[in-house]
Design a protein around this motif. Structure first.
Motif, mmCIF file in Angstrom:
data_model
loop_
_atom_site.group_PDB
_atom_site.id
_atom_site.type_symbol
_atom_site.label_atom_id
_atom_site.label_comp_id
_atom_site.label_asym_id
_atom_site.label_seq_id
_atom_site.Cartn_x
_atom_site.Cartn_y
_atom_site.Cartn_z
ATOM 1 N N GLY A 88 0.768 -1.237 0.000
ATOM 2 C CA GLY A 88 0.000 0.000 0.000
ATOM 3 C C GLY A 88 0.799 1.285 0.000
ATOM 4 N N VAL A 89 2.103 1.200 -0.219
ATOM 5 C CA VAL A 89 2.938 2.407 -0.209
ATOM 6 C C VAL A 89 2.478 3.390 -1.282
ATOM 7 N N THR A 123 1.656 2.092 5.803
ATOM 8 C CA THR A 123 2.438 0.937 6.256
ATOM 9 C C THR A 123 2.241 0.686 7.746
ATOM 10 N N LEU A 124 2.206 1.762 8.535
ATOM 11 C CA LEU A 124 1.987 1.609 9.978
ATOM 12 C C LEU A 124 0.624 0.995 10.267
ATOM 13 N N ILE A 125 -0.386 1.380 9.481
ATOM 14 C CA ILE A 125 -1.732 0.803 9.642
ATOM 15 C C ILE A 125 -1.698 -0.695 9.351
ATOM 16 N N ILE A 126 -1.005 -1.069 8.269
ATOM 17 C CA ILE A 126 -0.918 -2.487 7.895
ATOM 18 C C ILE A 126 -0.179 -3.282 8.969
ATOM 19 N N THR A 148 -4.872 -1.278 0.035
ATOM 20 C CA THR A 148 -4.639 -0.690 -1.290
ATOM 21 C C THR A 148 -5.952 -0.519 -2.044
ATOM 22 N N THR A 149 -6.814 -1.542 -1.989
ATOM 23 C CA THR A 149 -8.117 -1.479 -2.656
ATOM 24 C C THR A 149 -8.965 -0.345 -2.094
ATOM 25 N N LEU A 150 -8.966 -0.221 -0.772
ATOM 26 C CA LEU A 150 -9.741 0.831 -0.110
ATOM 27 C C LEU A 150 -9.229 2.220 -0.490
ATOM 28 N N LEU A 151 -7.912 2.398 -0.488
ATOM 29 C CA LEU A 151 -7.326 3.699 -0.817
ATOM 30 C C LEU A 151 -7.536 4.054 -2.288
#
Length: 324
Positions: A88-89, A123-126, A148-151
């Protein structure tokens, strides 16, 4: 050692070509005069020192940062198809950028900072999700795909509200190093250097982590700690690159595979080799983008996508044959 020397020479050659050639043709005599800052080659000096050299430096830093990120992600997740975008970066950086463009358009000069914050916070959320569920390497990938899908859905929604925002975001999402100022590279270079140093220090534990959590734990490796450090370094390296080069894709995926052909799977050798190969890759791709359709330039992100997408498909096919 011989391989490193060869790679360093290749990198120096790529840098020299990146400075000598571009969308604007400079005759050899004027190029030398411009390099020596002669008064009768003032415009050539401007091109060399204010456009091409910063661009080559940006290519080196971007190549190293994304390659280090790719190596770490593939090691800590045990997935050779992992790259900076898998956790998700890119999506985090993109979402925060379009958020700023939508609600704070006057702060556009702070777009790189927004990109870094978005990538790092994602990244911290993941990592928090992984800690809450379990620390298995597969959980990192699944959590990354979900976030990533959500963002990406958020990016699509915000871009629909304002077409002008979408236009500004598109240039960032393609990825490129055109017009980068030397001052913009200082902080990203420091972040990437720290991440590379930490990664090299923990390279032995990272290698054992590749063997599986059970094996690594039996050999005294604190798997949760090492995976956490690896993910932090991977995300910080990629986020640092995103802050000045945009969403430059596929470098973190392609380069580690090329480097394994050169040096094998040892993480320490792989990190060093990937750094050199990554720098050469980005500089070369950027150079090709400048000269193929000169004076029109092709963003380096477009060329990397052209190279990376078929390579990704090749890896998928190769993996399927291996499993069969």
């Amino acid at each position: 050692m011989k391989r490193y020397i060869i790679l360093i020479f290749v990198l120096l050659a790529a840098c020299a070509l990146g400075i000598a050639f571009g969308s604007v043709k400079i005759e050899p005599e004027l190029f030398i005069k411009g390099l020596l800052l002669k008064e009768d080659a003032y415009s050539q000096s401007i091109i060399i020192y204010h456009l091409r050299i910063p661009r080559v430096l940006a290519g080196i830093i971007a190549g190293i940062g994304l390659s280090v990120s790719g190596v770490l992600l593939q090691c800590v997740t045990g997935n050779d198809l992992a790259g900076p975008n898998i956790i998700g970066v890119n999506a985090g950086a993109g979402f925060f950028c379009i958020l700023m463009l939508s609600f704070f358009p006057s702060l556009i000069k702070f777009l790189p900072i927004a990109a870094f914050i978005g990538a790092f916070l994602t990244t911290l959320i993941i990592i928090a999700i992984v800690k809450k569920v379990n620390s298995a390497k597969g959980t990192v990938i699944l959590a990354g795909i979900a976030i990533t899908t959500l963002l990406n859905a958020g990016i699509s929604f915000l871009s629909l509200l304002d077409s002008d925002v979408l236009t500004s975001y598109n240039s960032f999402s393609i990825g490129g190093i055109r017009g980068v100022e030397p001052e913009e590279l200082i902080i990203p270079a420091v972040i990437i250097a720290i991440c590379l140093t930490v990664s090299l220090i923990f390279s032995k534990q990272t290698y054992l982590l590749c063997l599986g959590d059970c094996v690594a734990s039996s050999l005294g490796v604190k798997t949760k700690k090492v995976r956490f450090i690896g993910l932090i370094c991977a995300s910080a390296s990629a986020a640092a690159v995103v802050s000045f080069a945009g969403l430059l894709g596929f470098v973190g995926l392609v380069v580690p595979h090329i480097s394994r052909r050169i040096c094998g799977n040892d993480p320490k050798k792989l990190l060093i080799t990937s750094s050199l190969v990554g720098a050469v890759t980005v500089i070369t791709a950027d150079l090709l983008g400048r000269i193929l359709l000169a004076p029109t330039e092709i963003p380096v992100g477009v060329l990397m996508a052209v190279i990376g997408a078929p390579f990704f498909l090749f890896l998928l096919i190769a993996r399927r044959k291996t499993n069969d």
